[in-house]
Design a protein around this motif. Sequence first.
Motif, PDB file in Angstrom:
ATOM      1  N   UNK A 159       0.771  -1.236   0.000  1.00  0.00           N
ATOM      2  CA  UNK A 159       0.000   0.000   0.000  1.00  0.00           C
ATOM      3  C   UNK A 159       0.800   1.282   0.000  1.00  0.00           C
ATOM      4  N   UNK A 160       2.120   1.183  -0.011  1.00  0.00           N
ATOM      5  CA  UNK A 160       2.958   2.375   0.035  1.00  0.00           C
ATOM      6  C   UNK A 160       4.373   2.027  -0.427  1.00  0.00           C
ATOM      7  N   UNK A 161       5.159   3.049  -0.732  1.00  0.00           N
ATOM      8  CA  UNK A 161       6.571   2.860  -1.043  1.00  0.00           C
ATOM      9  C   UNK A 161       7.333   4.040  -0.476  1.00  0.00           C
ATOM     10  N   UNK A 162       8.329   3.742   0.356  1.00  0.00           N
ATOM     11  CA  UNK A 162       9.093   4.787   1.047  1.00  0.00           C
ATOM     12  C   UNK A 162      10.527   4.929   0.548  1.00  0.00           C
ATOM     13  N   UNK A 163      11.003   3.972  -0.223  1.00  0.00           N
ATOM     14  CA  UNK A 163      12.391   4.062  -0.652  1.00  0.00           C
ATOM     15  C   UNK A 163      12.705   3.173  -1.832  1.00  0.00           C
ATOM     16  N   UNK A 164      13.752   3.543  -2.538  1.00  0.00           N
ATOM     17  CA  UNK A 164      14.232   2.802  -3.712  1.00  0.00           C
ATOM     18  C   UNK A 164      15.744   2.723  -3.655  1.00  0.00           C
ATOM     19  N   UNK A 182       9.568   5.236 -12.462  1.00  0.00           N
ATOM     20  CA  UNK A 182       8.410   4.389 -12.150  1.00  0.00           C
ATOM     21  C   UNK A 182       8.134   4.349 -10.649  1.00  0.00           C
ATOM     22  N   UNK A 183       9.158   4.067  -9.859  1.00  0.00           N
ATOM     23  CA  UNK A 183       8.950   3.898  -8.415  1.00  0.00           C
ATOM     24  C   UNK A 183       8.983   5.226  -7.665  1.00  0.00           C
ATOM     25  N   UNK A 184       9.682   6.215  -8.233  1.00  0.00           N
ATOM     26  CA  UNK A 184       9.702   7.533  -7.604  1.00  0.00           C
ATOM     27  C   UNK A 184       8.310   8.141  -7.541  1.00  0.00           C
ATOM     28  N   UNK A 185       7.507   7.869  -8.551  1.00  0.00           N
ATOM     29  CA  UNK A 185       6.131   8.354  -8.564  1.00  0.00           C
ATOM     30  C   UNK A 185       5.347   7.802  -7.374  1.00  0.00           C
ATOM     31  N   UNK A 186       5.578   6.526  -7.065  1.00  0.00           N
ATOM     32  CA  UNK A 186       4.897   5.912  -5.909  1.00  0.00           C
ATOM     33  C   UNK A 186       5.403   6.506  -4.599  1.00  0.00           C
ATOM     34  N   UNK A 187       6.707   6.803  -4.519  1.00  0.00           N
ATOM     35  CA  UNK A 187       7.258   7.434  -3.312  1.00  0.00           C
ATOM     36  C   UNK A 187       6.633   8.815  -3.117  1.00  0.00           C
ATOM     37  N   UNK A 188       6.495   9.557  -4.208  1.00  0.00           N
ATOM     38  CA  UNK A 188       5.903  10.895  -4.124  1.00  0.00           C
ATOM     39  C   UNK A 188       4.464  10.820  -3.607  1.00  0.00           C
ATOM     40  N   UNK A 211      15.798   7.857  -2.081  1.00  0.00           N
ATOM     41  CA  UNK A 211      16.278   7.070  -3.222  1.00  0.00           C
ATOM     42  C   UNK A 211      17.794   6.994  -3.135  1.00  0.00           C
ATOM     43  N   UNK A 212      18.324   5.782  -3.242  1.00  0.00           N
ATOM     44  CA  UNK A 212      19.778   5.586  -3.181  1.00  0.00           C
ATOM     45  C   UNK A 212      20.251   4.955  -4.476  1.00  0.00           C
ATOM     46  N   UNK A 213      21.121   5.655  -5.175  1.00  0.00           N
ATOM     47  CA  UNK A 213      21.746   5.125  -6.382  1.00  0.00           C
ATOM     48  C   UNK A 213      23.061   4.451  -6.027  1.00  0.00           C
ATOM     49  N   UNK A 214      23.553   3.605  -6.919  1.00  0.00           N
ATOM     50  CA  UNK A 214      24.840   2.950  -6.694  1.00  0.00           C
ATOM     51  C   UNK A 214      25.866   3.497  -7.674  1.00  0.00           C
ATOM     52  N   UNK A 215      26.838   4.203  -7.147  1.00  0.00           N
ATOM     53  CA  UNK A 215      27.928   4.753  -7.935  1.00  0.00           C
ATOM     54  C   UNK A 215      29.094   3.749  -7.930  1.00  0.00           C
ATOM     55  N   UNK A 216      30.297   4.221  -8.120  1.00  0.00           N
ATOM     56  CA  UNK A 216      31.462   3.330  -8.182  1.00  0.00           C
ATOM     57  C   UNK A 216      32.737   4.153  -8.123  1.00  0.00           C
ATOM     58  N   UNK A 217      33.823   3.506  -7.739  1.00  0.00           N
ATOM     59  CA  UNK A 217      35.128   4.153  -7.808  1.00  0.00           C
ATOM     60  C   UNK A 217      35.473   4.524  -9.251  1.00  0.00           C
ATOM     61  N   UNK A 224      21.309   6.183   4.773  1.00  0.00           N
ATOM     62  CA  UNK A 224      20.764   7.007   3.703  1.00  0.00           C
ATOM     63  C   UNK A 224      19.260   6.802   3.514  1.00  0.00           C
ATOM     64  N   UNK A 225      18.779   5.606   3.812  1.00  0.00           N
ATOM     65  CA  UNK A 225      17.351   5.331   3.679  1.00  0.00           C
ATOM     66  C   UNK A 225      16.544   5.820   4.880  1.00  0.00           C
ATOM     67  N   UNK A 226      17.214   6.001   6.011  1.00  0.00           N
ATOM     68  CA  UNK A 226      16.520   6.320   7.264  1.00  0.00           C
ATOM     69  C   UNK A 226      16.397   7.827   7.478  1.00  0.00           C
TER      70      UNK A 226
END
Length: 271
Positions: free
Chosen positions: A85-90, A134-140, A147-153, A246-248
């Motif tokens: 019923x909800x989405x708080x993070x991606x 897609x999922x950001x719309x549900x978070x909004x 939202x946490x992206x995965x970067x790299x060295x 980062x999610x908290x």
Amino acid sequence: MENIYSLKGKVIIVTGGTGILGNSFINGIVEAGGAVGILGRNKEVADERAEAINKKGGQALALVADVLDEASLITARKTLLDRFGRLDGLVNGAGGNMPDGVLQPDEDIFSMNLDGMKKVMEVNLWGTLLPTQVFGDAIAKTGKGSIVNISSMNSKRAITKVLGYSMGKAAVDCYNQWFAVELANRYGDAIRMNALAPGFFLTEQNRNLLTLPEGGYTQRGGLVIKQTPFKRFGNPDELIGALVWLLSDASAFVTGSMICVDGGFSIFGGV
């Protein structure tokens, strides 16, 4: 006293949830009290991981989708919202490298496999951007989230061979900062975006590149260890602390940042 590091009551979806790093991500979220959507292309692994979490009293849902296929992502979003019923993070954990995006030392630099480079860039950049759409719309619609992206060295230092992957992650860094600002302009501090930048962790994609079957390091693996002040590879579970932070709500004033979890690789000059 309220535990601001807790994810209790939050629903987080993890793309790439069937991978090695993804497994640590989903378990860390559950251990912090959150419910998790495990999204990946491997249905068997997603089902196994969700079942194991649910048997232990956690809340997990297997979601089969390709991060480059918008229709499958929309279906996954509906499935998750029907359940929770909800989405708080991606967590945009999907990505990685592939052979066609690699330039070997003996190959002509002016005859690179450009289609291969584009393919690797696409899975890392668009495989981050499309799930966010897609999922950001549900978070909004939930009203608040992270939202946490995965970067790299590879996005900050020139690392040989893996040009396609490096360009893809550098683009993710640009997107991470740009989109964080746009989110703030539209939603204030309600929706945040940050990036986690792992150092060198052994996965199925790089194990043969960095280690020998009989034990020890390949030449490339040895160079990585030499450039890492901690003189070892990371353990996937060592990403959990930064990810949960980062999610908290503990990182409520943090957006557009990149958190390096790399044993010092990114700061070491080699001398």
